[in-house]
Design a protein around this motif. Structure first.
Motif, short mmCIF file in Angstrom:
data_model
loop_
_atom_site.label_atom_id
_atom_site.label_comp_id
_atom_site.label_asym_id
_atom_site.label_seq_id
_atom_site.Cartn_x
_atom_site.Cartn_y
_atom_site.Cartn_z
N LEU A 134 0.87 -1.18 0.00
CA LEU A 134 0.00 0.00 0.00
C LEU A 134 0.90 1.23 0.00
O LEU A 134 1.56 1.53 1.00
N VAL A 135 0.97 1.92 -1.14
CA VAL A 135 1.92 3.03 -1.26
C VAL A 135 1.19 4.37 -1.32
O VAL A 135 0.05 4.45 -1.79
N PRO A 136 1.83 5.44 -0.85
CA PRO A 136 1.20 6.77 -0.81
C PRO A 136 1.24 7.47 -2.16
O PRO A 136 2.26 8.02 -2.55
N ASP A 137 0.12 7.46 -2.85
CA ASP A 137 0.08 8.05 -4.19
C ASP A 137 0.00 9.58 -4.15
O ASP A 137 0.37 10.24 -5.11
N GLY A 138 -0.49 10.14 -3.06
CA GLY A 138 -0.69 11.58 -3.01
C GLY A 138 0.20 12.27 -2.00
O GLY A 138 0.59 11.70 -0.98
N ALA A 139 0.52 13.55 -2.30
CA ALA A 139 1.32 14.34 -1.37
C ALA A 139 0.61 14.52 -0.04
O ALA A 139 1.25 14.65 1.01
N GLY A 140 -0.73 14.51 -0.06
CA GLY A 140 -1.49 14.65 1.17
C GLY A 140 -1.26 13.51 2.14
O GLY A 140 -1.27 13.71 3.36
N VAL A 141 -1.05 12.31 1.60
CA VAL A 141 -0.80 11.15 2.46
C VAL A 141 0.58 11.28 3.11
O VAL A 141 0.76 10.97 4.29
N VAL A 142 1.55 11.78 2.35
CA VAL A 142 2.88 12.00 2.91
C VAL A 142 2.83 13.09 3.98
O VAL A 142 3.44 12.97 5.05
N LEU A 143 2.07 14.17 3.71
CA LEU A 143 1.91 15.24 4.69
C LEU A 143 1.28 14.71 5.97
O LEU A 143 1.70 15.06 7.08
N ALA A 144 0.28 13.85 5.82
CA ALA A 144 -0.39 13.26 6.99
C ALA A 144 0.59 12.47 7.84
O ALA A 144 0.54 12.53 9.08
N SER A 145 1.50 11.76 7.20
CA SER A 145 2.50 10.99 7.96
C SER A 145 3.42 11.91 8.74
O SER A 145 3.83 11.59 9.86
N LYS A 146 3.73 13.08 8.19
CA LYS A 146 4.59 14.05 8.88
C LYS A 146 3.85 14.64 10.08
O LYS A 146 4.44 14.86 11.14
N ILE A 147 2.57 14.91 9.90
CA ILE A 147 1.76 15.42 11.01
C ILE A 147 1.74 14.42 12.15
O ILE A 147 1.80 14.79 13.33
N ASN A 148 1.68 13.13 11.79
CA ASN A 148 1.66 12.07 12.81
C ASN A 148 3.02 11.85 13.46
O ASN A 148 3.14 11.10 14.43
N GLY A 149 4.05 12.47 12.92
CA GLY A 149 5.39 12.32 13.50
C GLY A 149 6.14 11.10 13.01
O GLY A 149 7.21 10.77 13.53
N CYS A 150 5.60 10.43 11.99
CA CYS A 150 6.26 9.25 11.41
C CYS A 150 6.31 9.43 9.89
O CYS A 150 5.54 8.81 9.16
N PRO A 151 7.19 10.29 9.41
CA PRO A 151 7.19 10.64 7.98
C PRO A 151 7.50 9.48 7.05
O PRO A 151 8.42 8.71 7.30
N LEU A 152 6.71 9.38 6.00
CA LEU A 152 6.99 8.42 4.94
C LEU A 152 8.18 8.90 4.14
O LEU A 152 8.46 10.10 4.06
N LYS A 153 8.89 7.98 3.52
CA LYS A 153 10.12 8.32 2.79
C LYS A 153 9.85 9.25 1.62
O LYS A 153 10.57 10.21 1.39
N GLU A 154 8.80 8.96 0.87
CA GLU A 154 8.46 9.80 -0.28
C GLU A 154 7.13 9.38 -0.86
O GLU A 154 6.58 8.33 -0.52
N ARG A 155 6.62 10.23 -1.72
CA ARG A 155 5.42 9.88 -2.46
C ARG A 155 5.77 8.80 -3.48
O ARG A 155 6.81 8.89 -4.16
N VAL A 156 4.92 7.79 -3.59
CA VAL A 156 5.13 6.72 -4.57
C VAL A 156 3.90 6.68 -5.47
O VAL A 156 2.91 6.01 -5.17
N ALA A 157 3.93 7.46 -6.53
CA ALA A 157 2.77 7.56 -7.43
C ALA A 157 2.57 6.26 -8.19
O ALA A 157 3.52 5.68 -8.72
N GLY A 158 1.33 5.80 -8.24
CA GLY A 158 1.02 4.55 -8.93
C GLY A 158 1.40 4.58 -10.39
O GLY A 158 1.89 3.58 -10.94
N PHE A 159 1.20 5.72 -11.05
CA PHE A 159 1.56 5.84 -12.47
C PHE A 159 3.06 5.63 -12.65
O PHE A 159 3.49 4.90 -13.56
N ASP A 160 3.85 6.25 -11.80
CA ASP A 160 5.31 6.13 -11.92
C ASP A 160 5.78 4.72 -11.58
O ASP A 160 6.68 4.18 -12.24
N LEU A 161 5.18 4.13 -10.56
CA LEU A 161 5.56 2.77 -10.18
C LEU A 161 5.27 1.80 -11.32
O LEU A 161 6.10 0.94 -11.65
N THR A 162 4.12 1.95 -11.95
CA THR A 162 3.76 1.07 -13.07
C THR A 162 4.72 1.24 -14.23
O THR A 162 5.18 0.27 -14.84
N ASN A 163 5.07 2.49 -14.54
CA ASN A 163 5.98 2.74 -15.65
C ASN A 163 7.40 2.25 -15.35
O ASN A 163 8.10 1.79 -16.26
#
Length: 249
Positions: free
Chosen positions: A63-92
């Motif tokens: 389950l990867v964070p496709d949106g910047a909002g999901v990454v921002l939410a992780s920072k708010i929670n104090g456990c930042p995700l490494k980066e946004r992983v867009a589904g389009f980019d992952l597929t390509n």
């Protein structure tokens, strides 16, 4: 052992793009169906209203964070995700990876003719993947068994499902026990972009987490849906201040 970040009760994998690609490639060596979903803020918020969707996301193999909002939410929670992983980019990236030469793909979804155009454009770009089957996303419940038979008979490894969220996630979840594939990925509008029917936001907007703004500019009718973005962040903040009680089993 998976490294995940809990955001409103949903475990998002804390992986970089390269790590996510390696996880998917690892799935290809295992003889079972794996599910990969790429939620953005809208889908995360929809899951708060839809217990079935939330359960499906929680049961994903990746389950990867496709949106910047999901990454921002992780920072708010104090456990930042490494980066946004867009589904389009992952597929390509999967298409372009050296390992893809030995992988069979099946394209399911999109309007009639779109997936075919997407495949043709990939070949024109010298991305020579093996697409062993294509089926548009306009089908009835009665046609599903025949579609599943077609997928299974094609000897595909990776099933890309572009039915839009949350329909694609629910379709994969409902049928994964019947499918003889190794990976199912919900890819949203990927075929439309590959076919040239839709455009991604310019790189500036992508890098600065502003794809939502570009999308709103191009498609103002999406305004009501996009209200879920601020709702999602406000809910994350509220949950940070006063955590929600865990759901009972």
């Amino acid at each position: 052992m998976r490294n995940t970040v809990n955001i409103l009760g949903i475990p998002i994998d804390n992986v970089s793009m390269d790590e996510a690609l390696n996880v998917v490639k690892g799935f290809l060596s295992e003889d079972r169906v794996h599910t990969v979903y790429t939620p953005n803020s809208e889908i995360m918020m929809a899951a708060q209203r839809d217990p079935e969707l939330k359960k499906i996301l929680c049961e994903a193999d990746l389950l990867v964070p496709d949106g910047a909002g999901v990454v921002l939410a992780s920072k708010i929670n104090g456990c930042p995700l490494k980066e946004r992983v867009a589904g389009f980019d992952l597929t390509n990236m999967l298409f372009s990876d050296e390992a893809a030469k030995a992988v069979n793909f099946f394209f399911l979804g999109g309007k009639p003719g779109v997936a075919e155009e997407a495949y043709k454009n990939l070949l024109d770009r010298k991305i020579n993947i093996n697409v062993v089957g294509i089926r548009n996303g306009y089908f009835t419940k009665d046609e599903e068994e025949e579609i599943i038979r077609q997928i299974n008979d094609s000897n595909t490894d990776v099933l890309l499902v572009a039915l839009g969220a949350p329909k694609q996630e629910k379709w994969i979840h409902a049928n994964k026990e019947k499918l003889k594939v190794k990976v199912c990925i919900g890819v949203g509008g990927t075929f439309d972009v590959l076919a040239g029917r839709a455009k991604r936001a310019p790189v500036f907007f992508q890098k600065h987490g502003l794809e939502w703004l570009y999308r709103l500019y191009k498609e103002p009718w999406r305004f009501v849906r996009m209200l879920d973005l601020p709702r999602f962040i406000l809910r994350v903040i509220a949950n940070k201040i006063r955590p929600e009680k865990p759901e009972r089993a």
